[in-house]
Design an enzyme around this catalytic site. Structure first.
Site, PDB file in Angstrom:
ATOM      1  N   LYS A  45      -0.485   8.471 -22.691  1.00 36.46           N
ATOM      2  CA  LYS A  45       0.926   9.094 -23.184  1.00 36.46           C
ATOM      3  C   LYS A  45       1.577   7.703 -23.427  1.00 36.46           C
ATOM      4  CE  LYS A  45       4.952  11.191 -20.865  1.00 36.46           C
ATOM      5  NZ  LYS A  45       5.540  12.051 -20.004  1.00 36.46           N
TER       6      LYS A  45
HETATM    7  C1  R5P Z   1       7.735   9.228 -16.904  1.00 31.88           C
HETATM    8  O1  R5P Z   1       7.005   8.332 -17.240  1.00 31.88           O
HETATM    9  C2  R5P Z   1       7.184  10.365 -16.219  1.00 31.88           C
HETATM   10  O2  R5P Z   1       6.037  10.782 -16.576  1.00 31.88           O
HETATM   11  C3  R5P Z   1       8.366  11.281 -16.666  1.00 31.88           C
HETATM   12  O3  R5P Z   1       8.457  11.788 -15.312  1.00 31.88           O
HETATM   13  C4  R5P Z   1       8.215  12.392 -17.638  1.00 31.88           C
HETATM   14  O4  R5P Z   1       6.698  12.660 -17.782  1.00 31.88           O
HETATM   15  C5  R5P Z   1       8.975  12.083 -18.777  1.00 31.88           C
HETATM   16  O5  R5P Z   1       9.163  13.165 -19.646  1.00 31.88           O
HETATM   17  P1  R5P Z   1      10.243  13.101 -20.706  1.00 31.88           P
HETATM   18  O6  R5P Z   1      10.632  11.754 -20.996  1.00 31.88           O
HETATM   19  O7  R5P Z   1       9.805  13.975 -21.657  1.00 31.88           O
HETATM   20  O8  R5P Z   1      11.532  13.823 -20.045  1.00 31.88           O
END
Ligand code: R5P
Length: 293
Positions: free
Chosen positions: A203
């Site tokens: 990711k």
């Molecule tokens: C961060 O690295 C975590 O994985 C987060 O809690 C989450 O996945 C981030 O999602 P978003 O940035 O789309 O809110």
């Protein structure tokens, strides 16, 4: 009862048709074992080759994030439209109905809060609990260039080793420190290190310039991280550019659950990811669905 007399004579062994052996649809995943592939095929839609992951794991380091104060109320209505939920075992066990058919990506690193140095993480879930929870992948934060870079990388490699024993893939989540440049050069470095050390997919954040080179130089699938809340059209444009640049989908949280109309937004994101819908048409869809509400 066994057909001992073999009275059914009309058997057909199709001796003229060789058994098919199909290549697995995901980049870099063809040599994995059956269980790994089957789990990945529950995260990534085999028809589009992409995924819409709904990330709701923020509480593991920042508590009740805006939009996640009551996951039962705000998130359960979105679940039917996600391919995968990315979350902690705490929320999984307390809020998500076990009757769900959605695949689960479990956050397995942790141990720090926003009050301290975030890169000082450890592995926070036993592999056996991931197996018990029937998860399709385990997510580990990797802080390339961060204060505890080495520790976070070895957290990931340990999960890759343990997951390989159980057939559970590892998702490496590239985390960018406050002072680091968010550019293609950094993300090529970070994603490639994760893949070289065994992550099954990675990711990473979107960058305007050179995101396609980040995807091209990473030998496993990349999913785009959502990041902080943007106006809906901008978030849809970012998702569109990411998948057109080679990402195998998105892992979005705040840009969905903090939207004014979260169900409309996740449906619009799906259109972009799975149907290659343009940002402007997906935004029209978002507005139509929002106004129907
Ligand atoms: C961060 O690295 C975590 O994985 C987060 O809690 C989450 O996945 C981030 O999602 P978003 O940035 O789309 O809110």
């Amino acid at each position: 009862m066994a057909d001992l007399d073999d009275v059914q004579e009309a058997k057909n062994y199709h001796t003229d048709i060789p058994q098919k052996s199909e290549a697995f649809f995901l980049k870099g995943s063809n040599s994995l074992d059956w269980g790994m592939k089957n789990r990945l095929a529950r995260i990534f839609n085999p028809e589009s080759g992409r995924t819409v992951m709904l990330a709701i794991d923020h509480g593991y380091f920042q508590g009740p994030t805006t939009g996640l104060e009551r996951v039962d109320i705000s998130i359960l209505p979105l679940v039917p439209y996600a391919d995968t939920l990315m979350l902690t075992r705490g929320i999984l066990r307390t809020v998500i109905p076990p009757s769900t058919s959605k695949s689960i990506v479990l956050r397995v690193s942790g141990g720090t809060s926003i009050l301290k140095e975030l890169s000082n993480e450890d592995i926070a879930v036993d592999i056996e609990d991931s197996a018990r929870l029937n998860v399709c992948a385990m997510a580990v934060q990797v802080f390339i260039g961060g204060e505890h870079e080495r520790q976070s990388i070895t957290n990931m490699t340990k999960m890759v080793d343990m997951g390989t024993r159980y057939g559970i893939p590892t998702l490496a989540v590239t985390a960018v420190g406050k002072d680091m440049a968010r550019d293609a050069r950094y993300f090529r470095l970070a994603t490639r290190i994760c893949a070289e050390l065994g992550a099954h997919y990675v990711k990473t954040y979107y960058v305007d310039k050179g995101f396609d080179t980040v995807c091209a130089s990473c030998p496993v699938p990349i999913v785009m991280a959502g990041g902080k809340k943007l106006p809906e059209l901008d978030a849809l444009t970012m998702a569109y550019n990411a998948v057109q640049g080679g990402a195998a989908g998105v892992d979005m949280g705040r840009n969905i659950f903090q939207s004014e109309a979260p169900v409309a937004m996740i449906k619009a994101v799906r259109a972009v990811v799975h149907n290659n819908e343009t940002p402007s048409k997906a935004f029209d869809l978002y507005n139509t669905l929002k106004n129907q509400k």
